[in-house]
Design a protein around this motif. Structure first.
Motif, mmCIF file in Angstrom:
data_model
loop_
_atom_site.group_PDB
_atom_site.id
_atom_site.type_symbol
_atom_site.label_atom_id
_atom_site.label_comp_id
_atom_site.label_asym_id
_atom_site.label_seq_id
_atom_site.Cartn_x
_atom_site.Cartn_y
_atom_site.Cartn_z
ATOM 1 N N ALA A 224 0.672 -1.338 0.020
ATOM 2 C CA ALA A 224 0.069 0.044 -0.019
ATOM 3 C C ALA A 224 0.857 1.187 0.137
ATOM 4 N N LEU A 225 2.086 1.113 0.564
ATOM 5 C CA LEU A 225 3.133 2.300 0.769
ATOM 6 C C LEU A 225 4.389 1.863 0.373
ATOM 7 N N THR A 226 5.232 3.102 0.214
ATOM 8 C CA THR A 226 6.448 2.394 -0.381
ATOM 9 C C THR A 226 7.573 2.305 0.569
ATOM 10 N N SER A 227 7.291 2.928 1.694
ATOM 11 C CA SER A 227 8.181 2.542 2.877
ATOM 12 C C SER A 227 7.572 2.342 4.084
ATOM 13 N N ILE A 228 8.392 1.729 5.044
ATOM 14 C CA ILE A 228 8.129 1.604 6.574
ATOM 15 C C ILE A 228 9.291 1.466 7.495
ATOM 16 N N GLU A 229 8.917 2.103 8.538
ATOM 17 C CA GLU A 229 10.032 2.189 9.598
ATOM 18 C C GLU A 229 10.040 0.963 10.403
ATOM 19 N N ILE A 230 11.256 0.319 10.396
ATOM 20 C CA ILE A 230 11.209 -0.710 11.449
ATOM 21 C C ILE A 230 11.577 -0.330 12.957
ATOM 22 N N ASN A 231 10.546 -0.369 13.855
ATOM 23 C CA ASN A 231 10.752 -0.097 15.186
ATOM 24 C C ASN A 231 11.232 -0.926 16.053
ATOM 25 N N GLY A 232 11.188 -2.268 15.814
ATOM 26 C CA GLY A 232 11.672 -3.142 16.842
ATOM 27 C C GLY A 232 13.123 -3.026 16.982
ATOM 28 N N THR A 233 14.101 -2.714 15.939
ATOM 29 C CA THR A 233 15.427 -2.928 16.132
ATOM 30 C C THR A 233 15.953 -1.543 17.068
ATOM 31 N N SER A 234 15.120 -0.790 17.357
ATOM 32 C CA SER A 234 15.473 0.459 18.209
ATOM 33 C C SER A 234 15.660 -0.319 19.588
ATOM 34 N N TYR A 235 14.874 -1.282 20.067
ATOM 35 C CA TYR A 235 14.804 -1.637 21.368
ATOM 36 C C TYR A 235 15.647 -3.027 21.677
ATOM 37 N N SER A 236 15.952 -3.959 20.646
ATOM 38 C CA SER A 236 16.986 -4.898 20.979
ATOM 39 C C SER A 236 17.257 -5.335 19.665
ATOM 40 N N LEU A 237 18.538 -6.080 19.508
ATOM 41 C CA LEU A 237 18.984 -6.510 18.274
ATOM 42 C C LEU A 237 18.219 -7.716 17.629
ATOM 43 N N GLN A 238 17.661 -7.816 16.583
ATOM 44 C CA GLN A 238 16.853 -8.775 15.722
ATOM 45 C C GLN A 238 17.931 -9.844 15.576
ATOM 46 N N ARG A 239 17.257 -10.876 14.741
ATOM 47 C CA ARG A 239 18.228 -11.974 14.319
ATOM 48 C C ARG A 239 17.917 -11.941 12.691
ATOM 49 N N PRO A 240 18.935 -12.619 12.115
ATOM 50 C CA PRO A 240 18.947 -12.591 10.657
ATOM 51 C C PRO A 240 17.957 -13.171 10.083
ATOM 52 N N SER A 241 17.252 -14.175 10.609
ATOM 53 C CA SER A 241 16.040 -15.093 10.327
ATOM 54 C C SER A 241 15.040 -13.990 10.461
#
Length: 297
Positions: free
Chosen positions: A37-54
């Motif tokens: 629906a849109l051309t971009s989205i901000e990822i919020n979760g990366t601000s609070y903790s390190l995510q995983r490659p998967s």
């Protein structure tokens, strides 16, 4: 050719169900829907903790291959806790956590700072020198990661991948002309935080080959999202930057967050962008409901 990317902050928000997302859409398909629906989205979760490659791999698979990118929020551990001091390893850990799996869908990295961080020494200059700006530099940095991501890291990236950085400040000391010049030297965007807290610095002056605007819109004027007149003005700004050869990224994240998708869709329409949504999930901007709902934190 320069273009504008329009998006929202995050994609999991209960109040959007039935307003932006169809009522019968299962939650696990919300990213799939929003990214079409849109051309971009901000990822919020990366601000609070390190995510995983998967996790990054899944986000990559669920989103369109063309005309879409993510903005990734940098860890608060670096900006709020370490405040850019002694952060070589945390920075490497962040880049090794999997975000390089996003490949060409990796848009700007957003570095957000709290009001108590002000411009008073050379820490920002030193930090700018540590930042990677190409895939080759990012992969090299990621390989220096610490034990925190050992066994769960990803350190590969296309050498020519462009890594962009945008900094959002909450203290007016950063409007210093010398500091703005330093940002221009490193091609780092000074985030245009519209309608933010009174003490937040505000400028529309580009300091990089792209601009990054976050439309916070606080107060009665924005109680039901951004008015059409305001969105038309932002469309005009973005088109002006594009004509000057400057890409622009605009995210709707105002106080009345439940209305952000409708505002983002309207701005996308004003810019002449068209997104493809699965036929059985099509929505029209004019029919996006904006009824009052209980605000969810």
């Amino acid at each position: 050719m320069a273009k504008t990317w329009v998006g929202i902050s995050g994609w999991n928000f209960p109040a959007w169900r039935g307003m932006f997302y169809p009522k019968d859409l299962v939650q696990r398909r919300e990213l799939e829907f929003a990214s079409r629906a849109l051309t971009s989205i901000e990822i919020n979760g990366t601000s609070y903790s390190l995510q995983r490659p998967s996790t990054f791999e899944a986000w990559y698979r669920e989103t369109p291959d063309e005309n879409f990118c993510f903005a990734v929020k940098a860890p608060q551990y670096i900006t709020h806790v370490r405040r850019l001091k002694d952060c070589e390893e945390p920075l490497a850990n962040f880049f090794a956590s999997g975000l390089l799996h996003l490949k060409h869908k990796l848009g700007p990295i957003l570095w957000q700072f709290p009001p108590f961080v002000m411009l008073k020494d050379d820490r920002f200059e030193k930090f700018f020198d540590m930042l990677p700006f190409t895939g080759k530099e990012a992969a090299k940095l990621a390989k220096k990661h610490g034990d925190k991501v050992e066994g769960r890291s990803f350190t590969e990236a296309p050498a020519d991948l462009q890594i962009r950085h945008a900094f959002e400040f909450r203290h007016k000391s950063f409007l210093d002309p010398k500091f703005m010049k330093l940002m221009k030297k490193h091609n780092i965007a000074f985030v245009c935080a519209h309608g933010a807290a009174e003490k937040s610095p505000y400028t529309e002056e580009p300091t990089a080959d792209f601009t990054y605007a976050r439309l916070h819109g606080e107060g009665k004027k924005f109680a039901k999202g951004y008015p059409d007149k305001e969105l038309a003005a932002w469309a005009k700004r973005a088109q002006g930057w594009n004509k000057a050869g400057i890409d622009s990224f605009v995210y709707l994240s105002n106080e009345a967050k439940e209305y952000s998708p409708a505002s983002a869709l309207k701005l996308t329409e004003l810019l002449g962008e068209k997104k493809i949504i699965p036929a059985h999930r099509q929505i029209k901007v004019s029919k996006v409901r904006t009824k009052k709902t209980k605000k969810v934190a």
